[in-house]
Design a protein around this motif. Sequence first.
Motif, PDB file in Angstrom:
ATOM      1  N   ALA A 185      -6.481 -13.125 -22.529  1.00 59.19           N
ATOM      2  CA  ALA A 185      -5.527 -13.318 -23.622  1.00 59.19           C
ATOM      3  C   ALA A 185      -4.087 -13.211 -23.129  1.00 59.19           C
ATOM      4  O   ALA A 185      -3.218 -14.004 -23.514  1.00 59.19           O
ATOM      5  N   LEU A 186      -3.826 -12.239 -22.249  1.00 57.91           N
ATOM      6  CA  LEU A 186      -2.472 -12.051 -21.738  1.00 57.91           C
ATOM      7  C   LEU A 186      -2.063 -13.185 -20.808  1.00 57.91           C
ATOM      8  O   LEU A 186      -0.922 -13.661 -20.852  1.00 57.91           O
ATOM      9  N   ALA A 187      -2.974 -13.617 -19.950  1.00 61.70           N
ATOM     10  CA  ALA A 187      -2.661 -14.710 -19.022  1.00 61.70           C
ATOM     11  C   ALA A 187      -2.345 -15.984 -19.782  1.00 61.70           C
ATOM     12  O   ALA A 187      -1.386 -16.715 -19.452  1.00 61.70           O
ATOM     13  N   GLU A 188      -3.134 -16.291 -20.799  1.00 61.23           N
ATOM     14  CA  GLU A 188      -2.879 -17.493 -21.596  1.00 61.23           C
ATOM     15  C   GLU A 188      -1.545 -17.396 -22.324  1.00 61.23           C
ATOM     16  O   GLU A 188      -0.800 -18.386 -22.419  1.00 61.23           O
ATOM     17  N   ALA A 189      -1.213 -16.201 -22.820  1.00 51.97           N
ATOM     18  CA  ALA A 189       0.062 -16.020 -23.515  1.00 51.97           C
ATOM     19  C   ALA A 189       1.242 -16.188 -22.576  1.00 51.97           C
ATOM     20  O   ALA A 189       2.278 -16.776 -22.933  1.00 51.97           O
ATOM     21  N   LEU A 190       1.109 -15.681 -21.360  1.00 55.80           N
ATOM     22  CA  LEU A 190       2.196 -15.813 -20.387  1.00 55.80           C
ATOM     23  C   LEU A 190       2.412 -17.270 -20.001  1.00 55.80           C
ATOM     24  O   LEU A 190       3.558 -17.736 -19.927  1.00 55.80           O
ATOM     25  N   ASP A 191       1.343 -17.985 -19.749  1.00 55.14           N
ATOM     26  CA  ASP A 191       1.491 -19.401 -19.407  1.00 55.14           C
ATOM     27  C   ASP A 191       2.140 -20.179 -20.541  1.00 55.14           C
ATOM     28  O   ASP A 191       3.001 -21.039 -20.313  1.00 55.14           O
ATOM     29  N   ALA A 192       1.729 -19.889 -21.781  1.00 56.37           N
ATOM     30  CA  ALA A 192       2.317 -20.581 -22.932  1.00 56.37           C
ATOM     31  C   ALA A 192       3.788 -20.226 -23.087  1.00 56.37           C
ATOM     32  O   ALA A 192       4.614 -21.081 -23.424  1.00 56.37           O
ATOM     33  N   GLY A 193       4.140 -18.972 -22.833  1.00 56.67           N
ATOM     34  CA  GLY A 193       5.530 -18.558 -22.975  1.00 56.67           C
ATOM     35  C   GLY A 193       6.429 -19.091 -21.877  1.00 56.67           C
ATOM     36  O   GLY A 193       7.576 -19.462 -22.126  1.00 56.67           O
ATOM     37  N   LEU A 194       5.916 -19.145 -20.657  1.00 57.77           N
ATOM     38  CA  LEU A 194       6.735 -19.610 -19.536  1.00 57.77           C
ATOM     39  C   LEU A 194       7.116 -21.075 -19.678  1.00 57.77           C
ATOM     40  O   LEU A 194       8.229 -21.478 -19.356  1.00 57.77           O
ATOM     41  N   MET A 195       6.171 -21.894 -20.116  1.00 54.17           N
ATOM     42  CA  MET A 195       6.424 -23.324 -20.352  1.00 54.17           C
ATOM     43  C   MET A 195       7.100 -23.992 -19.154  1.00 54.17           C
ATOM     44  O   MET A 195       8.054 -24.747 -19.301  1.00 54.17           O
ATOM     45  N   LYS A 196       6.641 -23.668 -17.957  1.00 55.42           N
ATOM     46  CA  LYS A 196       7.210 -24.250 -16.750  1.00 55.42           C
ATOM     47  C   LYS A 196       6.203 -25.196 -16.111  1.00 55.42           C
ATOM     48  O   LYS A 196       4.993 -24.959 -16.159  1.00 55.42           O
ATOM     49  N   PRO A 197       6.675 -26.291 -15.507  1.00 52.79           N
ATOM     50  CA  PRO A 197       5.749 -27.219 -14.846  1.00 52.79           C
ATOM     51  C   PRO A 197       4.945 -26.512 -13.762  1.00 52.79           C
ATOM     52  O   PRO A 197       5.455 -25.627 -13.062  1.00 52.79           O
ATOM     53  N   LEU A 198       3.706 -26.924 -13.627  1.00 55.89           N
ATOM     54  CA  LEU A 198       2.830 -26.340 -12.626  1.00 55.89           C
ATOM     55  C   LEU A 198       2.891 -27.129 -11.327  1.00 55.89           C
ATOM     56  O   LEU A 198       3.093 -28.341 -11.345  1.00 55.89           O
ATOM     57  N   PRO A 199       2.717 -26.450 -10.190  1.00 56.82           N
ATOM     58  CA  PRO A 199       2.624 -27.181  -8.921  1.00 56.82           C
ATOM     59  C   PRO A 199       1.463 -28.169  -8.964  1.00 56.82           C
ATOM     60  O   PRO A 199       0.484 -27.970  -9.690  1.00 56.82           O
ATOM     61  N   LEU A 200       1.573 -29.226  -8.193  1.00 53.30           N
ATOM     62  CA  LEU A 200       0.549 -30.258  -8.164  1.00 53.30           C
ATOM     63  C   LEU A 200      -0.818 -29.646  -7.839  1.00 53.30           C
ATOM     64  O   LEU A 200      -0.968 -28.884  -6.893  1.00 53.30           O
ATOM     65  N   GLY A 201      -1.803 -29.984  -8.658  1.00 54.99           N
ATOM     66  CA  GLY A 201      -3.162 -29.501  -8.435  1.00 54.99           C
ATOM     67  C   GLY A 201      -3.441 -28.130  -9.016  1.00 54.99           C
ATOM     68  O   GLY A 201      -4.563 -27.637  -8.934  1.00 54.99           O
ATOM     69  N   GLN A 202      -2.444 -27.491  -9.626  1.00 51.51           N
ATOM     70  CA  GLN A 202      -2.626 -26.153 -10.197  1.00 51.51           C
ATOM     71  C   GLN A 202      -2.749 -26.271 -11.713  1.00 51.51           C
ATOM     72  O   GLN A 202      -2.010 -27.019 -12.350  1.00 51.51           O
ATOM     73  N   THR A 203      -3.690 -25.536 -12.300  1.00 52.12           N
ATOM     74  CA  THR A 203      -3.940 -25.650 -13.738  1.00 52.12           C
ATOM     75  C   THR A 203      -3.310 -24.530 -14.557  1.00 52.12           C
ATOM     76  O   THR A 203      -3.298 -24.587 -15.778  1.00 52.12           O
ATOM     77  N   HIS A 204      -2.803 -23.505 -13.895  1.00 56.31           N
ATOM     78  CA  HIS A 204      -2.181 -22.388 -14.606  1.00 56.31           C
ATOM     79  C   HIS A 204      -1.294 -21.603 -13.648  1.00 56.31           C
ATOM     80  O   HIS A 204      -1.424 -21.711 -12.423  1.00 56.31           O
ATOM     81  N   HIS A 205      -0.386 -20.827 -14.217  1.00 56.29           N
ATOM     82  CA  HIS A 205       0.451 -19.945 -13.404  1.00 56.29           C
ATOM     83  C   HIS A 205      -0.269 -18.631 -13.104  1.00 56.29           C
ATOM     84  O   HIS A 205      -0.293 -18.165 -11.965  1.00 56.29           O
ATOM     85  N   VAL A 206      -0.827 -18.008 -14.143  1.00 58.13           N
ATOM     86  CA  VAL A 206      -1.343 -16.643 -14.045  1.00 58.13           C
ATOM     87  C   VAL A 206      -2.857 -16.661 -13.855  1.00 58.13           C
ATOM     88  O   VAL A 206      -3.587 -17.263 -14.644  1.00 58.13           O
ATOM     89  N   GLY A 207      -3.317 -16.010 -12.788  1.00 55.17           N
ATOM     90  CA  GLY A 207      -4.743 -15.884 -12.520  1.00 55.17           C
ATOM     91  C   GLY A 207      -5.241 -14.501 -12.888  1.00 55.17           C
ATOM     92  O   GLY A 207      -4.466 -13.599 -13.239  1.00 55.17           O
ATOM     93  N   LEU A 208      -6.568 -14.329 -12.790  1.00 55.96           N
ATOM     94  CA  LEU A 208      -7.206 -13.065 -13.155  1.00 55.96           C
ATOM     95  C   LEU A 208      -8.056 -12.568 -11.998  1.00 55.96           C
ATOM     96  O   LEU A 208      -8.864 -13.311 -11.443  1.00 55.96           O
ATOM     97  N   LYS A 209      -7.845 -11.328 -11.627  1.00 51.06           N
ATOM     98  CA  LYS A 209      -8.631 -10.697 -10.573  1.00 51.06           C
ATOM     99  C   LYS A 209      -9.464  -9.585 -11.196  1.00 51.06           C
ATOM    100  O   LYS A 209      -8.927  -8.631 -11.746  1.00 51.06           O
ATOM    101  N   TRP A 210     -10.772  -9.744 -11.105  1.00 53.68           N
ATOM    102  CA  TRP A 210     -11.696  -8.787 -11.700  1.00 53.68           C
ATOM    103  C   TRP A 210     -11.470  -7.384 -11.142  1.00 53.68           C
ATOM    104  O   TRP A 210     -11.221  -7.243  -9.951  1.00 53.68           O
ATOM    105  N   PRO A 211     -11.468  -6.330 -11.983  1.00 52.37           N
ATOM    106  CA  PRO A 211     -11.754  -6.407 -13.415  1.00 52.37           C
ATOM    107  C   PRO A 211     -10.540  -6.376 -14.328  1.00 52.37           C
ATOM    108  O   PRO A 211     -10.671  -6.620 -15.513  1.00 52.37           O
ATOM    109  N   ASN A 212      -9.347  -6.063 -13.800  1.00 48.47           N
ATOM    110  CA  ASN A 212      -8.259  -5.797 -14.743  1.00 48.47           C
ATOM    111  C   ASN A 212      -6.865  -6.112 -14.213  1.00 48.47           C
ATOM    112  O   ASN A 212      -5.892  -5.481 -14.620  1.00 48.47           O
ATOM    113  N   ASP A 213      -6.743  -7.097 -13.327  1.00 51.11           N
ATOM    114  CA  ASP A 213      -5.429  -7.430 -12.782  1.00 51.11           C
ATOM    115  C   ASP A 213      -5.022  -8.849 -13.138  1.00 51.11           C
ATOM    116  O   ASP A 213      -5.855  -9.770 -13.151  1.00 51.11           O
TER     117      ASP A 213
END
Length: 292
Positions: A110-138
């Motif tokens: 939920a937080l990663a999706e919110a950050l990507d929506a708020g940043l509204m910045k173009p992504l590098p070629l081939g990248q689908t999001h800015h913020v990734g998730l590292k199990w279990p809580n990062d």
Amino acid sequence: MQDALTPVLAELNGAAERIWLVSNATCPDLSIEVLPELGSTNTELMARGRRGETAPTLLAAARQTAGRGRLGRTWQAEPGDTLTFSLGLPLDLGRIPGGASALSLAVGLALAEALDAGLMKPLPLGQTHHVGLKWPNDLWLSGRKLGGILIEASPAPGLPDGQRWVVIGVGLNVRPGSAPAGSASLAEVDPASPPRIGDVWAWMAPALIHGVQTFATQGFAPLQAAYAQRDVLRGQSVGLWSTPGQYPADGHPPTQTGVAQGVNAQGALLVHTEQGVQAWHSGDVSVRPHAA
């Protein structure tokens, strides 16, 4: 120090009003507080729960002096550099479909999706999001830690049978000033116009509230595919530390190694080891990238 706190407090208080307007419909009894300085937002809300103060509460501190991360690690927060806040609310953890063990994963998504929506910045070629998730809580950005999640739960006076007081703490590096060496910060996404801490809180807090409410009724299974899209461990060789008191930073060798294969519907990390695919659960394992 007060001069440094004043503009940050103004930003956070302004954000609190926006958060309340967005969240009031689904969480009408939510209390939102902003304090100049606090040891730990999680510690404060846990103490309130033990006193029977269990109305849903969102608490932010402009400066946090004794923050706690997973496995007892410290998390310091200087004004304007690091956003630290916690959400406390009663949850019936036993009624969550599939179990409550994946709560930190649902929160991270939920937080990663919110950050990507708020940043509204173009992504590098081939990248689908800015913020990734590292199990279990990062939360990760550009291969480095951007933020962390700490979840605590305990019984509390006055709660109905089955409910527990659950506190979800979030620490996020907005600017690099006080971030630990090697960490990432949101300012890297657009150095010329970095986001303001109040805006970041206004993006994240409503998403956190909504994400927790949704998870409480649906569990993690409907979120599994979306989590997989941001899973930074999937396909990597990993080392697993499961002996109490032994962690990667201490130089202890991993208990076991393997290749991460994503997470299951209960939020466990699936790892292909020499003994086959094993499920590792939060609370008894620490995971770090490990050379094959």
